[in-house]
Write an enzyme that holds these catalytic residues in place. Structure first.
Site, PDB file in Angstrom:
ATOM      1  N   GLY A 251      -0.211   3.509  -5.629  1.00  0.00           N
ATOM      2  CA  GLY A 251      -1.244   2.924  -6.485  1.00  0.00           C
ATOM      3  C   GLY A 251      -2.553   2.601  -5.783  1.00  0.00           C
ATOM      4  CB  ILE A 252      -4.912  -0.205  -6.422  1.00  0.00           C
ATOM      5  CG1 ILE A 252      -5.134   0.110  -7.913  1.00  0.00           C
ATOM      6  CG2 ILE A 252      -6.174  -0.780  -5.800  1.00  0.00           C
ATOM      7  CD1 ILE A 252      -5.362  -1.118  -8.797  1.00  0.00           C
ATOM      8  N   GLY A 253      -3.315   0.251  -3.669  1.00  0.00           N
ATOM      9  CA  GLY A 253      -3.203  -0.020  -2.230  1.00  0.00           C
ATOM     10  C   GLY A 253      -3.243   1.253  -1.402  1.00  0.00           C
TER      11      GLY A 253
ATOM     12  CE1 TYR B 114      -1.200  -9.313 -11.893  1.00  0.00           C
ATOM     13  CE2 TYR B 114      -2.477  -9.067 -13.910  1.00  0.00           C
ATOM     14  CZ  TYR B 114      -2.208  -8.687 -12.613  1.00  0.00           C
ATOM     15  OH  TYR B 114      -2.960  -7.694 -12.023  1.00  0.00           O
TER      16      TYR B 114
ATOM     17  CB  SER C  50      -0.971  -0.011   1.188  1.00  0.00           C
ATOM     18  OG  SER C  50      -0.318  -0.349   2.387  1.00  0.00           O
ATOM     19  CB  THR C  51       4.383   2.133  -0.405  1.00  0.00           C
ATOM     20  OG1 THR C  51       4.761   1.248  -1.474  1.00  0.00           O
ATOM     21  CG2 THR C  51       4.734   1.502   0.925  1.00  0.00           C
TER      22      THR C  51
HETATM   23  N1  LIG Z   1      -2.793  -1.205 -12.040  1.00  0.00           N
HETATM   24  C1  LIG Z   1      -3.758  -1.853 -12.684  1.00  0.00           C
HETATM   25  O1  LIG Z   1      -4.205  -1.464 -13.769  1.00  0.00           O
HETATM   26  C2  LIG Z   1      -4.365  -3.094 -12.062  1.00  0.00           C
HETATM   27  C3  LIG Z   1      -5.445  -3.700 -12.713  1.00  0.00           C
HETATM   28  C4  LIG Z   1      -6.037  -4.826 -12.140  1.00  0.00           C
HETATM   29  C5  LIG Z   1      -5.559  -5.333 -10.930  1.00  0.00           C
HETATM   30  N2  LIG Z   1      -4.497  -4.741 -10.339  1.00  0.00           N
HETATM   31  C6  LIG Z   1      -4.022  -5.321  -9.072  1.00  0.00           C
HETATM   32  O2  LIG Z   1      -4.121  -4.339  -8.065  1.00  0.00           O
HETATM   33  C7  LIG Z   1      -3.085  -4.530  -7.096  1.00  0.00           C
HETATM   34  C8  LIG Z   1      -2.290  -3.239  -6.932  1.00  0.00           C
HETATM   35  O3  LIG Z   1      -1.761  -2.877  -8.199  1.00  0.00           O
HETATM   36  P1  LIG Z   1      -0.954  -1.508  -8.414  1.00  0.00           P
HETATM   37  O4  LIG Z   1      -0.776  -1.344  -9.878  1.00  0.00           O
HETATM   38  O5  LIG Z   1      -1.581  -0.414  -7.594  1.00  0.00           O
HETATM   39  O6  LIG Z   1       0.460  -1.913  -7.741  1.00  0.00           O
HETATM   40  P2  LIG Z   1       1.862  -1.148  -7.751  1.00  0.00           P
HETATM   41  O7  LIG Z   1       1.673   0.304  -8.066  1.00  0.00           O
HETATM   42  O8  LIG Z   1       2.817  -1.941  -8.578  1.00  0.00           O
HETATM   43  O9  LIG Z   1       2.281  -1.251  -6.214  1.00  0.00           O
HETATM   44  C9  LIG Z   1       2.692  -2.477  -5.663  1.00  0.00           C
HETATM   45  C10 LIG Z   1       2.847  -2.303  -4.154  1.00  0.00           C
HETATM   46  O10 LIG Z   1       3.244  -3.558  -3.599  1.00  0.00           O
HETATM   47  C11 LIG Z   1       4.439  -3.382  -2.816  1.00  0.00           C
HETATM   48  N3  LIG Z   1       5.188  -4.626  -2.874  1.00  0.00           N
HETATM   49  C12 LIG Z   1       5.754  -5.224  -3.954  1.00  0.00           C
HETATM   50  N4  LIG Z   1       6.305  -6.403  -3.609  1.00  0.00           N
HETATM   51  C13 LIG Z   1       6.071  -6.574  -2.268  1.00  0.00           C
HETATM   52  C14 LIG Z   1       6.361  -7.605  -1.322  1.00  0.00           C
HETATM   53  N5  LIG Z   1       7.038  -8.704  -1.691  1.00  0.00           N
HETATM   54  N6  LIG Z   1       5.944  -7.444  -0.045  1.00  0.00           N
HETATM   55  C15 LIG Z   1       5.268  -6.348   0.342  1.00  0.00           C
HETATM   56  N7  LIG Z   1       4.955  -5.325  -0.507  1.00  0.00           N
HETATM   57  C16 LIG Z   1       5.367  -5.442  -1.790  1.00  0.00           C
HETATM   58  C17 LIG Z   1       5.117  -2.174  -3.453  1.00  0.00           C
HETATM   59  O11 LIG Z   1       5.991  -1.505  -2.566  1.00  0.00           O
HETATM   60  P3  LIG Z   1       7.588  -1.874  -2.524  1.00  0.00           P
HETATM   61  O12 LIG Z   1       8.037  -2.030  -3.953  1.00  0.00           O
HETATM   62  O13 LIG Z   1       8.184  -0.704  -1.829  1.00  0.00           O
HETATM   63  O14 LIG Z   1       7.706  -3.146  -1.739  1.00  0.00           O
HETATM   64  C18 LIG Z   1       3.888  -1.294  -3.762  1.00  0.00           C
HETATM   65  O15 LIG Z   1       3.438  -0.644  -2.588  1.00  0.00           O
HETATM   66  C19 LIG Z   1      -2.242  -5.724  -7.612  1.00  0.00           C
HETATM   67  O16 LIG Z   1      -2.669  -6.904  -7.005  1.00  0.00           O
HETATM   68  C20 LIG Z   1      -2.566  -5.732  -9.096  1.00  0.00           C
HETATM   69  O17 LIG Z   1      -2.395  -7.018  -9.642  1.00  0.00           O
HETATM   70  C21 LIG Z   1      -3.887  -3.634 -10.872  1.00  0.00           C
END
Ligand SMILES: NC(=O)c1ccc[n+]([C@@H]2O[C@H](COP(=O)([O-])OP(=O)(O)OC[C@H]3O[C@@H](n4cnc5c(N)ncnc54)[C@H](OP(=O)(O)O)[C@@H]3O)[C@@H](O)[C@H]2O)c1
Length: 264
Positions: free
Chosen positions: A18-20, A154, A15-16
């Site tokens: 994006g969506i989180g 994925y 949650s640092t």
């Molecule tokens: N973006 C889209 O269009 C989209 C569409 C459909 C579904 N989703 C899903 O929505 C969710 C969030 O996507 P997002 O695009 O917002 O993600 P993101 O921007 O890539 O952010 C990923 C987050 O996870 C953390 N992270 C990565 N590896 C980790 C680990 N091993 N342990 C703990 N934290 C970790 C990262 O922080 P650090 O790197 O600092 O650890 C960051 O806070 C995902 O499950 C994705 O599959 C996304």
């Protein structure tokens, strides 16, 4: 409908940004104490500070931990005394031709995208059931249903989350704990914005660029724009609420109509 999560503690994985981060902000806005997680201690602290600056009076807790390991899961759980709402948002993705995805890639997708949430569920579900209240959610993706040819590892991990969530909902039957997955569609995050500008003219303003991208590369979307992270967060906040008490074992879509189906 007024969602009131005061007195509840939530953990939002990954949650640092994006969506989180949007989910964390939404849950805090509804009154929950929210654990912010990522691997990098400083980035977690910076996110806590930023979210707090945006919503003074909110209650955020830094929960740095690498959730791809059992040790990391144990460390995360130990940092919050009681967790009532678990949002398994963490997920990684990357394109790779189908026949070049290695065993290590398949395992990594499974470890990070599926097992991380399973481990936390295993740790937290019994306590929620004992207390008679809890909310667990898995952030899946349109890729769970519309398997992308360029990243089937994925897609596999996100399909697995639908099964995992349905299964744990059965385990929690009758307990007051609900378990659901959210099928998020193409969302406006930093990574996705970069991806859009790789495919369309870099000089276009964002609003035009995303519409060109959707028309040319995601024509099946009924929304015809990217989803904002807050729009995913709204569903998660609702599912975390008392009001969502009759919704469990489901896969709820916030995909802008991307999946061409009446049911998920
Ligand atoms: N973006 C889209 O269009 C989209 C569409 C459909 C579904 N989703 C899903 O929505 C969710 C969030 O996507 P997002 O695009 O917002 O993600 P993101 O921007 O890539 O952010 C990923 C987050 O996870 C953390 N992270 C990565 N590896 C980790 C680990 N091993 N342990 C703990 N934290 C970790 C990262 O922080 P650090 O790197 O600092 O650890 C960051 O806070 C995902 O499950 C994705 O599959 C996304």
């Amino acid at each position: 409908m007024q969602v009131n999560l005061s007195g509840r503690t939530a953990l939002v994985t990954g949650s640092t940004q994006g969506i989180g981060a949007a989910i964390a902000a939404g849950l805090a806005h509804a009154g929950a104490r929210v654990g912010i997680n990522g691997r990098d201690r400083e980035k977690v602290a910076a996110t806590v500070a930023q979210l707090f600056a945006e919503a003074p009076g909110s209650d955020f807790v830094a929960v740095p931990a690498d959730l791809s390991t059992q040790e990391g899961a144990d460390r995360a759980v130990a940092q919050l005394p009681q967790i009532d709402v678990l949002v398994n948002n963490l997920g990684i993705f990357g394109a790779k031709p189908a026949l070049e995805i290695t065993d290590a890639d398949w395992r990594r997708s499974f470890e990070v995208n599926v097992l991380a949430g399973v481990r936390l569920t295993r740790a937290l579900l019994p306590g929620m059931m004992e207390r008679g209240w809890g909310r667990i959610q898995y952030i899946a993706s349109d890729s769970a249903v519309v398997i992308p040819a360029e990243m089937i590892h994925y897609g596999m991990s996100k399909s697995a989350l639908l099964a995992v969530s349905r299964g744990f909902a059965k385990e929690a039957a009758g307990s007051g704990v609900t378990v659901n997955s959210v099928i998020a569609g193409p969302t406006h995050t930093v990574g996705v914005e970069d991806f859009v500008y790789e495919l369309v003219d870099r000089d276009l303003p964002w609003d035009v660029a995303q519409r060109v991208f959707m028309r040319e590369h995601r024509p099946q979307s009924l929304l015809q724009r990217l989803i904002e992270p807050e729009e995913i967060a709204n569903m998660v906040v609702y599912l975390s609420s008392d009001q969502a008490s009759a919704t469990t074992g489901g896969a709820l879509r916030v995909d802008g109509g991307y999946v061409d189906s009446i049911l998920p």
